[in-house]
Design a protein around this motif. Structure first.
Motif, short mmCIF file in Angstrom:
data_model
loop_
_atom_site.label_atom_id
_atom_site.label_comp_id
_atom_site.label_asym_id
_atom_site.label_seq_id
_atom_site.Cartn_x
_atom_site.Cartn_y
_atom_site.Cartn_z
N ALA A 12 -2.95 -0.91 -10.10
CA ALA A 12 -4.44 -1.24 -9.70
C ALA A 12 -5.00 -1.79 -10.74
O ALA A 12 -6.10 -2.45 -10.64
CB ALA A 12 -4.92 -0.27 -8.93
N ALA A 13 -5.08 -0.98 -11.78
CA ALA A 13 -5.99 -1.24 -13.19
C ALA A 13 -5.55 -2.60 -13.88
O ALA A 13 -6.43 -3.38 -13.91
CB ALA A 13 -5.70 0.04 -14.20
N GLY A 14 -4.30 -2.96 -13.68
CA GLY A 14 -3.83 -4.22 -14.18
C GLY A 14 -4.40 -5.53 -13.42
O GLY A 14 -4.91 -6.45 -13.77
N ILE A 15 -4.48 -5.18 -12.00
CA ILE A 15 -5.18 -6.13 -11.04
C ILE A 15 -6.57 -6.24 -11.41
O ILE A 15 -6.97 -7.53 -11.29
CB ILE A 15 -4.55 -5.74 -9.73
CG1 ILE A 15 -3.11 -5.94 -9.46
CG2 ILE A 15 -5.25 -6.59 -8.81
CD1 ILE A 15 -2.70 -5.20 -7.87
N THR A 43 -11.32 -14.44 -5.61
CA THR A 43 -11.78 -13.22 -5.07
C THR A 43 -11.14 -12.78 -3.63
O THR A 43 -10.86 -11.49 -3.57
CB THR A 43 -13.18 -13.72 -4.62
OG1 THR A 43 -13.97 -14.07 -5.69
CG2 THR A 43 -13.92 -12.30 -3.91
N GLU A 44 -10.56 -13.80 -2.90
CA GLU A 44 -9.75 -13.49 -1.82
C GLU A 44 -8.43 -12.75 -2.20
O GLU A 44 -8.08 -11.56 -1.42
CB GLU A 44 -9.52 -14.63 -0.95
CG GLU A 44 -8.75 -14.42 0.17
CD GLU A 44 -8.20 -15.81 0.92
OE1 GLU A 44 -7.05 -15.75 1.58
OE2 GLU A 44 -8.77 -16.87 0.59
N LEU A 49 -5.02 -7.51 -2.93
CA LEU A 49 -4.25 -6.72 -3.90
C LEU A 49 -4.96 -5.58 -4.11
O LEU A 49 -4.33 -4.45 -4.72
CB LEU A 49 -3.90 -7.69 -5.16
CG LEU A 49 -3.03 -9.12 -4.92
CD1 LEU A 49 -3.02 -9.41 -6.18
CD2 LEU A 49 -1.90 -8.67 -4.19
N SER A 50 -6.17 -5.52 -3.95
CA SER A 50 -6.78 -4.09 -4.39
C SER A 50 -6.86 -3.06 -3.10
O SER A 50 -7.27 -2.08 -3.31
CB SER A 50 -8.19 -4.41 -4.83
OG SER A 50 -9.07 -5.20 -3.95
N ASP A 51 -6.51 -3.77 -2.22
CA ASP A 51 -6.44 -2.93 -0.89
C ASP A 51 -5.01 -2.49 -0.64
O ASP A 51 -4.23 -3.28 -0.43
CB ASP A 51 -6.95 -3.51 0.43
CG ASP A 51 -7.18 -2.70 1.49
OD1 ASP A 51 -6.18 -2.43 1.98
OD2 ASP A 51 -8.17 -2.34 2.10
#
Length: 217
Positions: A12-15, A43-44, A49-51
């Motif tokens: 998640a940190a890398g993303i 942004t999309e 990827l963050s969810d």
């Protein structure tokens, strides 16, 4: 979903770090107004990827495509099985409850409209009839899929200064035809069904179900 060139096992940190770097480089204030579309795609991609839930769904879609040798959106080396690609909007009179209702929901996938997170993916049915010769030979079945992008002239407003935008006919969106290519193996059985996710084209509330029939000649 837009390609972000991020490893599937990225943390998640890398993303988040990759998103910040890409967002800085492609923000319209830095790269100019022409980068607005690319910035929106980044942004999309980050939202997905963050969810954790959306990311699992996205990874599952990719895994399904990789496991299925019969269906892909890549270009296969065999030739087209039909001269005219079918479209799943080719027969609007056959759509129930109505073509207008389906199309309104479909267009909500694209810029400036959005799809509610709780909205379930609905099946879009397409029946393709092959001749016995085509079924025996096999090949690539191209299916056209309409996708929409923000009009570059009016930026999605539908107006060019005080006048209706002529580029998009005051709709704010420009239509483009994408092609999904389905590999049909030689000697395919009648009533074979392919199911393909459409998230790679930005379509989140529909998936495509193609049923192959074989005619008499």
């Amino acid at each position: 979903m837009p390609k972000a060139h991020i490893p599937r096992d990225e943390s998640a940190a890398g993303i988040h770090s990759a998103y910040r770097d890409l967002a800085k480089r492609h923000h319209p204030d830095v790269a100019g107004p022409s980068s607005a579309g690319r910035f929106r795609e980044i942004t999309e991609a980050y939202k997905v990827l963050s969810d954790p839930v959306q990311r699992r769904r996205h990874d599952a879609d990719l895994a399904n495509l990789e496991r299925a040798p019969s269906a892909d959106i890549l270009h296969w080396p065999t030739g087209p099985i039909t001269a005219q690609p079918p479209s799943f909007f080719g027969r609007p009179e056959s759509i129930r409850p109505s073509f207008d209702a389906l199309f309104e929901r479909y267009v909500r996938n694209f810029p400036g409209i959005g799809v509610p997170k709780a909205e379930r993916a609905e099946r879009l049915n397409l029946e393709v009839v092959l001749t016995p010769e085509e079924a025996s030979r096999g090949g690539v079945l191209p299916v056209t899929v309409p996708v929409f992008h923000e009009c570059p002239v009016c930026r999605g407003t539908g107006e060019d200064w005080f006048f209706p935008c002529l580029e998009c006919h005051a709709q704010g969106l420009i239509e483009r035809q994408e092609v999904i290519r389905i590999r049909i193996p030689p000697g395919i059985s009648p009533s074979t069904v392919f199911e393909l996710p459409l998230r790679g084209l930005g379509i989140h509330n529909f998936y495509l179900r193609v049923r192959v029939s074989i005619g008499s000649h």
